[in-house]
Every structure is written in C-alpha cells, then in structure tokens.
Motif scaffolding. Structure first.
Motif, PDB file in Angstrom:
ATOM      1  N   SER A   1       1.031  -1.541   0.340  1.00  0.00           N
ATOM      2  CA  SER A   1       0.151  -0.181  -0.050  1.00  0.00           C
ATOM      3  C   SER A   1       0.741   0.925   0.142  1.00  0.00           C
ATOM      4  O   SER A   1       0.266   1.939  -0.245  1.00  0.00           O
ATOM      5  CB  SER A   1      -0.726   0.712   1.282  1.00  0.00           C
ATOM      6  N   LEU A   2       2.640   1.011   0.844  1.00  0.00           N
ATOM      7  CA  LEU A   2       3.139   2.115   0.745  1.00  0.00           C
ATOM      8  C   LEU A   2       3.413   2.692  -0.863  1.00  0.00           C
ATOM      9  O   LEU A   2       3.546   3.574  -1.269  1.00  0.00           O
ATOM     10  CB  LEU A   2       4.026   1.992   1.760  1.00  0.00           C
TER      11      LEU A   2
ATOM     12  N   ASN B   1       6.811   5.337  -4.533  1.00  0.00           N
ATOM     13  CA  ASN B   1       6.882   5.237  -6.629  1.00  0.00           C
ATOM     14  C   ASN B   1       6.891   6.765  -6.576  1.00  0.00           C
ATOM     15  O   ASN B   1       7.211   7.272  -8.233  1.00  0.00           O
ATOM     16  CB  ASN B   1       5.902   4.445  -7.442  1.00  0.00           C
ATOM     17  N   SER B   2       5.936   7.845  -6.657  1.00  0.00           N
ATOM     18  CA  SER B   2       5.413   9.087  -7.023  1.00  0.00           C
ATOM     19  C   SER B   2       6.657   9.893  -5.968  1.00  0.00           C
ATOM     20  O   SER B   2       7.063  10.685  -6.319  1.00  0.00           O
ATOM     21  CB  SER B   2       4.538  10.211  -6.604  1.00  0.00           C
TER      22      SER B   2
ATOM     23  N   THR C   1       2.058   7.862   3.577  1.00  0.00           N
ATOM     24  CA  THR C   1       1.606   9.128   2.320  1.00  0.00           C
ATOM     25  C   THR C   1       2.425   9.669   1.857  1.00  0.00           C
ATOM     26  O   THR C   1       3.585   9.463   1.824  1.00  0.00           O
ATOM     27  CB  THR C   1       0.305   9.230   2.450  1.00  0.00           C
ATOM     28  N   LEU C   2       2.314   9.592   0.432  1.00  0.00           N
ATOM     29  CA  LEU C   2       2.985  11.203  -0.025  1.00  0.00           C
ATOM     30  C   LEU C   2       3.225  12.104   0.723  1.00  0.00           C
ATOM     31  O   LEU C   2       4.172  12.652   1.470  1.00  0.00           O
ATOM     32  CB  LEU C   2       2.489  11.349  -2.119  1.00  0.00           C
ATOM     33  N   GLU C   3       1.712  12.841   1.244  1.00  0.00           N
ATOM     34  CA  GLU C   3       2.219  13.336   1.755  1.00  0.00           C
ATOM     35  C   GLU C   3       3.002  13.968   3.468  1.00  0.00           C
ATOM     36  O   GLU C   3       3.478  14.530   3.533  1.00  0.00           O
ATOM     37  CB  GLU C   3       0.417  14.225   2.488  1.00  0.00           C
ATOM     38  N   THR C   4       2.559  12.657   3.957  1.00  0.00           N
ATOM     39  CA  THR C   4       3.237  12.101   5.532  1.00  0.00           C
ATOM     40  C   THR C   4       5.260  12.415   4.946  1.00  0.00           C
ATOM     41  O   THR C   4       5.800  12.751   5.441  1.00  0.00           O
ATOM     42  CB  THR C   4       3.092  11.238   6.228  1.00  0.00           C
TER      43      THR C   4
ATOM     44  N   ALA D   1       1.561  14.654  -7.281  1.00  0.00           N
ATOM     45  CA  ALA D   1       0.274  13.395  -7.251  1.00  0.00           C
ATOM     46  C   ALA D   1       0.256  11.700  -7.244  1.00  0.00           C
ATOM     47  O   ALA D   1       1.051  11.621  -8.564  1.00  0.00           O
ATOM     48  CB  ALA D   1      -1.479  14.268  -7.735  1.00  0.00           C
ATOM     49  N   VAL D   2      -0.665  11.229  -6.729  1.00  0.00           N
ATOM     50  CA  VAL D   2       0.048   9.439  -7.391  1.00  0.00           C
ATOM     51  C   VAL D   2      -1.420   9.154  -8.108  1.00  0.00           C
ATOM     52  O   VAL D   2      -2.376   9.709  -7.813  1.00  0.00           O
ATOM     53  CB  VAL D   2      -0.414   8.786  -5.623  1.00  0.00           C
ATOM     54  N   THR D   3      -0.218   8.369  -9.080  1.00  0.00           N
ATOM     55  CA  THR D   3      -0.976   8.757 -10.517  1.00  0.00           C
ATOM     56  C   THR D   3      -1.583   7.000 -10.732  1.00  0.00           C
ATOM     57  O   THR D   3      -1.121   6.200  -9.594  1.00  0.00           O
ATOM     58  CB  THR D   3      -0.120   9.551 -11.850  1.00  0.00           C
ATOM     59  N   GLU D   4      -1.919   7.088 -11.434  1.00  0.00           N
ATOM     60  CA  GLU D   4      -2.228   5.319 -12.176  1.00  0.00           C
ATOM     61  C   GLU D   4      -0.898   4.393 -11.892  1.00  0.00           C
ATOM     62  O   GLU D   4      -0.934   3.110 -12.348  1.00  0.00           O
ATOM     63  CB  GLU D   4      -3.249   4.865 -13.091  1.00  0.00           C
ATOM     64  N   GLU D   5       0.017   4.843 -12.353  1.00  0.00           N
ATOM     65  CA  GLU D   5       1.370   5.119 -13.428  1.00  0.00           C
ATOM     66  C   GLU D   5       2.075   4.068 -11.797  1.00  0.00           C
ATOM     67  O   GLU D   5       3.220   2.724 -12.254  1.00  0.00           O
ATOM     68  CB  GLU D   5       2.560   6.112 -13.797  1.00  0.00           C
TER      69      GLU D   5
END
Length: 203
Positions: free
Chosen positions: A68-69, A74-75, A126-129, A147-151
């Motif tokens: 889940s991370l 990846n972003s 998450t990306l934010e933390t 932002a986190v994308t589908e890729e």
C-alpha cells in the motif's frame, strides 16, 4: 524589529537536520525509485564520500503495508528530483536489515552518503507524510504538483502482493496433510500387526 527576530528563531528550529547536496538532474528523464536486485549491494549505490541524500525503502513483496506504500514511494522521486530513491527486498538483503535494524517492513531510512541519518516512523505512509518527513529532515521542499498516479500503482515498486507466500502455505498444508495420513496409516497397520491389541481395547 522583534517580529523578524521571532520568525528567524522559528526558522532556526526548523533548520534542516541533514544538509543534502542536491544532485544535478539535467538529462534525467524518468524520476522513479531504483529497485535493487539480489546481487546488488546497497553500499555500492551510496557514496560515502559525498553528502548527497538517498531515501532507502526496505520492503517485502508479500507485506501488504509495503504494497500500500508502493504507489506513494513511486511518486516521491518526482516530488524530490534532486534526491535519490532506492528500494530493496528486505528478505533478499537480510544482512542489511540486521545492520540497519530494519527488521519490520516497510522501513524507510534517509541516508546521507552511506550513513543512515533518520528513520521514517509515521504509521500513515502516504505521499504527504513522506513529503513532510523529507522536508523536516532536509529542508528541501517538494514540488507542489506531484500526486500519486495510475502509473505509480503499476510500478516500479509493486503495489500488488506477490502470491509467493501462498505457495509456501499450500505446501505446508499439503505436507501436514500427507504426514497425518501417513501417521494414521502407520498406526492402523501397527494395530493389525500386534496380535491381541484389539482385545485389550474391548476390556
């Protein structure tokens, strides 16, 4: 000018703990984490003589928290193009896990050169933390449009759990079942071999 002095003192408190040398990103096209394979040693990727910073993720492909991370991790390289991001499967690099105390996964360490400087301890991964963690440690601001994308869900770090562990479980269950059957058959045949044993049970 007391107010200006105040703002300076708060800035002082927020001064970066790790002073990262930011890498030159000219000519870099894809900003993604690099995943180390079994034969690659983390220490070859960390330059002990430099003060550039690398965020290293210890994960395992069957840990759902790692999965889940994954899209968030990846972003990250797009948010911080001047930092380096590495990921390694802790189960394949167990000596490193022991060395850096990353027994539980996922575990994220910020290295400066080859030295671990900080560990990400937030349970909300998450990306934010992660952006906050990097900013608090290094003072480097994240690019705001990331932002986190589908890729990011697709890779390079896997966000889908591997089924490797299921085979192990299946194998264990099959082994157990065959062992129980074998043991049952053996005790049955022993019972028939020993004369008079069935009479003992009746008494």
């Amino acid at each position: 000018l007391p107010p200006a002095e105040e703002s300076n003192s708060t800035d002082g408190a927020k001064a970066p703990k790790v002073n990262c040398e930011e890498r030159n990103v000219t000519g870099v096209e894809r900003f993604t984490p690099q995943i180390l394979n079994v034969s690659q040693d983390l220490m070859e990727f960390l330059n002990p003589n430099s003060s550039d910073c690398t965020l290293v993720l210890f994960y395992t492909p069957w840990c759902r928290f790692s999965a889940s991370l994954a899209p968030h991790f990846n972003s990250l390289p797009r948010a911080f193009p001047t930092l380096r991001f590495l990921a390694l499967d802790a189960s394949q690099h167990s000596s490193l896990s022991t060395r850096f105390g990353t027994v539980a996964v996922p575990n994220i360490l910020l290295f400066q050169g080859a030295k671990p400087m900080a560990r990400f301890n937030h349970t909300d991964r998450t990306l934010e933390t992660l952006k906050d963690f990097i900013f608090n440690q290094t003072g480097i601001e994240a690019k705001s449009d990331v932002a986190v994308t589908e890729e990011d869900w697709e890779g390079p770090l896997p966000s889908v759990l591997t089924k490797g562990i299921d085979w192990l479980l299946l194998f264990s269950l099959l082994f157990l079942a065959s062992f129980v059957m074998y043991a049952t058959v053996r005790t049955e045949s022993i019972r028939w071999l020993i004369p008079g044993q069935e009479h003992e049970h009746q008494e």
